[in-house]
Design a protein around this motif. Structure first.
Motif, PDB file in Angstrom:
ATOM      1  N   THR A 200       0.854  -1.186   0.000  1.00  0.00           N
ATOM      2  CA  THR A 200       0.000   0.000   0.000  1.00  0.00           C
ATOM      3  C   THR A 200       0.894   1.242   0.000  1.00  0.00           C
ATOM      4  O   THR A 200       2.097   1.162   0.288  1.00  0.00           O
ATOM      5  N   ALA A 201       0.288   2.392  -0.276  1.00  0.00           N
ATOM      6  CA  ALA A 201       1.036   3.658  -0.210  1.00  0.00           C
ATOM      7  C   ALA A 201       1.637   3.837   1.187  1.00  0.00           C
ATOM      8  O   ALA A 201       2.786   4.258   1.334  1.00  0.00           O
TER       9      ALA A 201
ATOM     10  N   SER B 177      -2.236   7.527  -4.656  1.00  0.00           N
ATOM     11  CA  SER B 177      -2.317   7.659  -3.196  1.00  0.00           C
ATOM     12  C   SER B 177      -0.918   7.805  -2.588  1.00  0.00           C
ATOM     13  O   SER B 177      -0.743   8.484  -1.570  1.00  0.00           O
ATOM     14  N   LEU B 178       0.088   7.212  -3.222  1.00  0.00           N
ATOM     15  CA  LEU B 178       1.471   7.389  -2.742  1.00  0.00           C
ATOM     16  C   LEU B 178       1.913   8.839  -2.943  1.00  0.00           C
ATOM     17  O   LEU B 178       2.510   9.449  -2.044  1.00  0.00           O
TER      18      LEU B 178
END
Lengths: 236, 236
Positions: free
Chosen positions: B57-58, B91-92
């Motif tokens: 995930t980010a 999202s990162l």
């Protein structure tokens, strides 16, 4: 108003700073208020080239740029010496702009001229202790305050830890100005062998120093591309 | 939305392009729609590193950036492979920006993602003929039209005269976008001796080519600093 000129050459690449790699012509002026111990252009101030100095108008210089560079350029870099000593640079900057070209200029920040606000990429390079010069920070403040922040960058040449601490102080004094740490070139004698390899070793040590320092995050660490390629050769 | 990650490393310097020299962290994603003959990161797409791919995930990635880089960075470079294949990069990018840091990203311009407009320094590097890829210029047009011009630059890696002509065509197609010619690295085998010297010879020939070409004035000509320093070593 005439400008004392020692070299007009190019096109070549800009080897350092904020427009590193840019295709450009160079105009090198004579005269400097500093005497840096490791200056790579001592002939601009030590008297050895005084017979080569030509007093030229802005129009003379632009004609020579065209004679040398033809139509193979649209960017001119003015270096020295310290071109900030010369009031007449303003008319040269205007003339270059009239042709639709950009102008970069390098100075140590020891003197302000009104034409500085018109330079597209102005590099201010305060001199660290190894130069054996004392940079007047009050004057530097006054110079920087009068300049448009988006067009300027700071560059500090760094030879050792004392220079590095000076660079850090300068960066912290002007945290919002684009900041370049440039590795110093101690090999001004062209008989030094493995010049490129030695310079890259110094560059790598400077990178290592910056990478471990959490107060130096917003920075660029750069070599001089022209010295990696051409050592200390003039006119490239 | 998870992101396939192969490497998180740094801080080190950005070795190429518009922010050459910048202190930065790197995130390298897996997967590419291209198969360039001279790709220096084939492990991102040739299957040899498929067991090393981590779906993150980010938040996972940002935690790892902090674990590896501590507080010694404020800039992150996302590279690949082609990170433009991955929707979750958005999202990162947001998370990095929330921490007040900048984000650079490199892609070949074969796919648009909405998050691209948020990248602080987006390098688009269309691939020249020596890559044996066919760059779809219609898609490239569509990608570039959707991006803020001030945040993007074009970079063309150049190995030979055919590549140079391709670079020229790209520059003329998008004359107002900052343009970098980067010398290709044909020495992906680390057993090659005098690697740096050979790369600098290629770089000098590319400079010579550009300097004599009056249609290529508004350009930057650059090496890869990291290959001059560290050859093809991973993780630096």
């Amino acid at each position: 108003m005439k400008i004392p000129v020692l070299e007009v050459f190019g096109p070549t690449i800009q080897g350092e700073g904020a427009v590193i790699g840019r295709k450009t012509m160079f105009v090198r002026t004579a005269g400097c208020d500093f005497r840096c111990s490791w200056c790579d252009s001592k002939f601009t101030w030590d008297g050895t080239a005084k017979d080569d100095i030509r007093m030229m108008t802005a129009e003379d210089i632009f004609s020579e740029l065209q004679a040398v560079g033809g139509n193979r350029f649209n960017h001119v870099t003015i270096s020295g010496g310290n071109p900030a000593l010369i009031k007449g640079i303003g008319s040269l900057v205007s003339l270059i702009h009239e042709h639709g070209f950009e102008v970069a200029l390098e100075t140590q920040g020891s003197k302000f001229q009104n034409w500085m606000t018109d330079i597209d990429q102005l590099t201010i390079s305060p001199k660290p202790p190894s130069s054996q010069m004392i940079q007047d920070l009050t004057i530097l403040d006054e110079v920087i305050q009068q300049l448009p922040q988006e067009n300027i960058s700071l560059k500090v040449v760094t030879f050792d830890e004392t220079d590095y601490q000076f660079a850090k102080m300068i960066h912290q004094r002007y945290p919002d100005i684009k900041f370049y740490l440039q590795v110093g070139n101690p090999y001004l004698d062209d008989t030094v062998s493995h010049h490129t390899e030695k310079l890259l070793n110094h560059y790598e040590r400077l990178i290592d120093r910056v990478m471990t320092d959490d107060t130096m995050n917003q920075v660029f660490v750069t070599p001089q591309l022209h010295t990696l390629l051409w050592s200390n050769k003039k006119g490239v």
